[in-house]
Design a protein around this motif. Structure first.
Motif, mmCIF file in Angstrom:
data_model
loop_
_atom_site.group_PDB
_atom_site.id
_atom_site.type_symbol
_atom_site.label_atom_id
_atom_site.label_comp_id
_atom_site.label_asym_id
_atom_site.label_seq_id
_atom_site.Cartn_x
_atom_site.Cartn_y
_atom_site.Cartn_z
ATOM 1 N N ARG A 129 7.025 -34.561 -53.072
ATOM 2 C CA ARG A 129 6.373 -33.855 -54.184
ATOM 3 C C ARG A 129 7.359 -33.452 -55.259
ATOM 4 N N GLY A 130 8.637 -33.393 -54.897
ATOM 5 C CA GLY A 130 9.657 -32.974 -55.849
ATOM 6 C C GLY A 130 9.913 -31.480 -55.879
ATOM 7 N N ASP A 131 9.490 -30.751 -54.836
ATOM 8 C CA ASP A 131 9.722 -29.302 -54.855
ATOM 9 C C ASP A 131 10.611 -28.809 -53.716
ATOM 10 N N ALA A 132 11.404 -29.711 -53.128
ATOM 11 C CA ALA A 132 12.383 -29.314 -52.106
ATOM 12 C C ALA A 132 13.728 -29.079 -52.774
ATOM 13 N N PRO A 133 14.565 -28.246 -52.173
ATOM 14 C CA PRO A 133 15.885 -28.022 -52.768
ATOM 15 C C PRO A 133 16.722 -29.300 -52.729
ATOM 16 N N GLU A 134 17.197 -29.710 -53.894
ATOM 17 C CA GLU A 134 17.944 -30.961 -53.991
ATOM 18 C C GLU A 134 19.334 -30.857 -53.387
ATOM 19 N N GLN A 135 19.946 -29.693 -53.442
ATOM 20 C CA GLN A 135 21.331 -29.540 -53.025
ATOM 21 C C GLN A 135 21.502 -29.409 -51.516
ATOM 22 N N MET A 136 20.408 -29.379 -50.751
ATOM 23 C CA MET A 136 20.507 -29.208 -49.299
ATOM 24 C C MET A 136 19.919 -30.398 -48.569
ATOM 25 N N SER A 137 20.633 -30.844 -47.548
ATOM 26 C CA SER A 137 20.103 -31.910 -46.700
ATOM 27 C C SER A 137 19.057 -31.327 -45.750
ATOM 28 N N VAL A 172 16.939 -21.113 -48.010
ATOM 29 C CA VAL A 172 16.669 -22.557 -47.937
ATOM 30 C C VAL A 172 15.752 -23.041 -49.062
ATOM 31 N N ASP A 173 15.447 -22.162 -50.003
ATOM 32 C CA ASP A 173 14.691 -22.536 -51.199
ATOM 33 C C ASP A 173 15.189 -21.706 -52.381
ATOM 34 N N PRO A 174 16.479 -21.836 -52.698
ATOM 35 C CA PRO A 174 17.061 -20.960 -53.723
ATOM 36 C C PRO A 174 16.526 -21.189 -55.127
ATOM 37 N N ALA A 175 16.032 -22.363 -55.429
ATOM 38 C CA ALA A 175 15.537 -22.646 -56.783
ATOM 39 C C ALA A 175 14.281 -21.852 -57.111
ATOM 40 N N HIS A 176 13.601 -21.361 -56.099
ATOM 41 C CA HIS A 176 12.341 -20.660 -56.324
ATOM 42 C C HIS A 176 12.436 -19.159 -56.083
ATOM 43 N N ILE A 177 13.651 -18.624 -56.079
ATOM 44 C CA ILE A 177 13.807 -17.175 -55.928
ATOM 45 C C ILE A 177 13.278 -16.525 -57.214
#
Length: 183
Positions: A129-137, A172-177
């Motif tokens: 969907r494109g809403d997972a954190p990109e910087q984390m595996s 584990v979802d820092p972009a959405h803080i």
């Protein structure tokens, strides 16, 4: 299912050390040979009982957003651990896995890897969907979540709560803080 229920209830009520195949069979109303036909040890019966509880109680449903799915996964996991007997049973299985290399493989395959796969399913869907954190595996996300859970299970008597959920989710979802919670 009666055998799995019996194994969990006996462990909860009497402790893992007092759990026996004979006791499981008696509580389930079956013969000892019936239990041995399907499970080689008492640890394996308890392992399947806990794996079944986790599969039934921890949602991996598509909620349309990574953050919502992660919240539900964490909340369900924390709720499962709060059920009387679950945390001590998991401690016992982890301890057993440290002394029995064959059981360690079955524990990893039958529980640990399945729980990681459930979380990875959520992350994979979020990536699509494109809403997972990109910087984390995917592995790092699972390590952070389950490292926190297992540390709490094995090293403390403190339950995981809503504050822990929010902090772990943000980790584990820092972009959405939300802006008001950023450092």
């Amino acid at each position: 299912m009666a055998i799995l229920t019996a194994a969990f209830e006996l462990t909860r009520d009497e402790g893992y050390r007092n759990l026996t195949i004979e006791g499981i069979a008696a509580r389930a109303g079956v013969g000892k040979q019936t239990v041995y036909r399907w499970w080689p040890t008492k640890a394996d019966v308890l392992l399947e009982a806990l794996a079944t509880k986790a599969q039934l109680r921890v949602s991996v449903a598509d909620r349309g957003a990574y953050r919502d799915e992660l919240d539900e996964f964490l909340r369900d996991s924390f709720t499962l651990l709060a059920i009387p007997g679950v945390t001590p049973a998991l401690r016992s299985l982890m301890a057993e896995s440290q002394f029995d290399p064959q059981f360690a493989l079955r524990f990893r395959d039958g529980f640990l890897d399945k729980r990681r796969a459930a979380l990875t399913e959520i992350v994979a869907r979020a990536r699509a969907r494109g809403d997972a954190p990109e910087q984390m595996s995917d592995d790092l996300i699972a390590d952070l979540v389950f490292g926190t859970i297992w540390c709490r299970i094995l090293a403390t008597d403190r339950a995981l709560d809503e504050t822990d959920l929010a902090v772990l989710r943000d980790l584990v979802d820092p972009a959405h803080i939300p802006a008001d919670r950023r450092l």
